[in-house]
Design an enzyme around this catalytic site. Structure first.
Site, PDB file in Angstrom:
ATOM      1  N   CYS A  84       0.705  -1.076  -0.103  1.00 30.95           N
ATOM      2  CA  CYS A  84       0.052  -0.071  -0.027  1.00 30.95           C
ATOM      3  C   CYS A  84       0.856   1.039  -0.013  1.00 30.95           C
ATOM      4  O   CYS A  84       0.288   2.284  -0.157  1.00 30.95           O
ATOM      5  CB  CYS A  84      -0.972  -0.039   1.294  1.00 30.95           C
ATOM      6  SG  CYS A  84      -2.381  -1.092   1.185  1.00 30.95           S
ATOM      7  N   TYR A 159       2.381   9.686 -11.819  1.00 28.12           N
ATOM      8  CA  TYR A 159       1.325   8.697 -10.909  1.00 28.12           C
ATOM      9  C   TYR A 159       0.878   7.470 -11.603  1.00 28.12           C
ATOM     10  O   TYR A 159       0.821   6.331 -11.483  1.00 28.12           O
ATOM     11  CB  TYR A 159       0.446   9.705 -10.194  1.00 28.12           C
ATOM     12  CG  TYR A 159      -0.519   8.860  -9.327  1.00 28.12           C
ATOM     13  CD1 TYR A 159       0.124   8.396  -8.040  1.00 28.12           C
ATOM     14  CD2 TYR A 159      -1.715   8.592  -9.560  1.00 28.12           C
ATOM     15  CE1 TYR A 159      -0.679   7.803  -7.195  1.00 28.12           C
ATOM     16  CE2 TYR A 159      -2.555   8.025  -8.418  1.00 28.12           C
ATOM     17  CZ  TYR A 159      -2.078   7.423  -7.384  1.00 28.12           C
ATOM     18  OH  TYR A 159      -2.914   6.638  -6.325  1.00 28.12           O
ATOM     19  N   LYS A 163       1.447   3.547 -11.473  1.00 34.49           N
ATOM     20  CA  LYS A 163       0.290   2.439 -11.140  1.00 34.49           C
ATOM     21  C   LYS A 163      -0.031   1.729 -12.356  1.00 34.49           C
ATOM     22  O   LYS A 163      -0.139   0.653 -12.254  1.00 34.49           O
ATOM     23  CB  LYS A 163      -0.710   3.531 -10.944  1.00 34.49           C
ATOM     24  CG  LYS A 163      -0.829   4.123  -9.529  1.00 34.49           C
ATOM     25  CD  LYS A 163      -0.505   3.269  -8.351  1.00 34.49           C
ATOM     26  CE  LYS A 163      -0.271   3.963  -6.866  1.00 34.49           C
ATOM     27  NZ  LYS A 163      -0.390   3.195  -6.013  1.00 34.49           N
TER      28      LYS A 163
END
Length: 253
Positions: A84, A159, A163
């Site tokens: 996470c 980002y 991801k």
């Protein structure tokens, strides 16, 4: 996989999605190592759930190796890893002051993508040496992507790239680690009530929630944790990325 007495590692476990997942794992009887850069918060969560706190920069090879070793010394090799840990930098490729600093792009890739792979490679090496459970599995890895991997907005180049990399590596790693009975999965959350969004004014939170089809609200960290636990429990889930976003598709900006 039944979690009672099984060892688990949660990165980014000191707050937000990671903390919620650490709590749910512990509630099912798992022995949880809470890994985070924030030592104070990690120790607080670990004390609450009866786990251990580990200060770890997931993007650093030596730091991650030390954390995995410490977790194994305390609880035995982990059968569960939940990644996470992550950061976000909202910057345009061409801003008012010129091109985006390469260091900003690099940092996001290192923490989010390389950090996730770093922890995965180390944890699964140890998992591969464990005796298989009755289901034939030796372990489960769940990483955290984002819907930005699919419909990233302006300013999210770094980002979204980080991801998207997590999404892309899920299936090939699941295929490779199938020989060891290790399942590899990813959750791609939408807009969740994390510490970052919780710090926004209520008006801003309401504006974000208005774009979500149903339920028309920000996601709760415990809903992420609930999906993670289902993934661990369901032995037929493997190599999959699940969007957890209430049907949200983000606009360009």
């Amino acid at each position: 996989m039944q979690l009672k007495d099984q060892a688990a590692i949660v990165t980014g476990g000191a707050s937000g999605l990671g903390a919620a997942t650490a709590r749910r794992l512990a509630a099912q009887g798992a022995k949880v190592a809470v890994c985070d850069l924030n030592a104070k918060l990690a120790e607080s969560v670990a004390a609450e759930i009866g786990g251990i706190a580990l200060v770890c920069d997931v993007a650093d090879a030596a730091a991650a190796e030390a954390a995995v070793a410490q977790a194994a010394k305390a609880h035995g090799p982990a059968r569960v890893l939940v990644n996470c840990a992550g950061i976000g930098v909202a910057k345009r490729v061409i801003g008012r002051e010129g091109p985006m600093a390469l260091a900003d792009f690099d940092k996001v890739i290192k923490v989010n993508l390389i950090g996730s792979f770093n922890m995965l490679r180390l944890a699964t090496t140890e998992m591969s040496k464990l005796e298989p459970l009755a289901t034939g599995e030796r372990g489960v890895v769940i990483s955290t992507a984002s819907i930005a991997a699919y419909d990233g907005q302006i300013g999210q180049a770094a980002y979204s790239a980080s991801k998207g990399g997590i999404v892309a590596m899920t299936l090939p790693i699941a295929r490779e680690l199938a020989q060891f009975g290790i399942r590899v999965l990813t959750i791609a959350p939408g807009l969740f009530m994390t510490p970052l969004l919780a710090g926004l004014p209520q008006e801003a939170q309401d504006s974000l929630a208005a774009a979500i089809p149903f339920p028309r609200r920000l996601g709760q960290a415990d809903e992420f944790a609930s999906l993670a636990l289902h993934m661990i429990d369901n032995p037929y889930l493997n190599g999959e990325v699940v969007r957890l976003d209430a049907a949200l598709r983000m606009a360009p900006r």
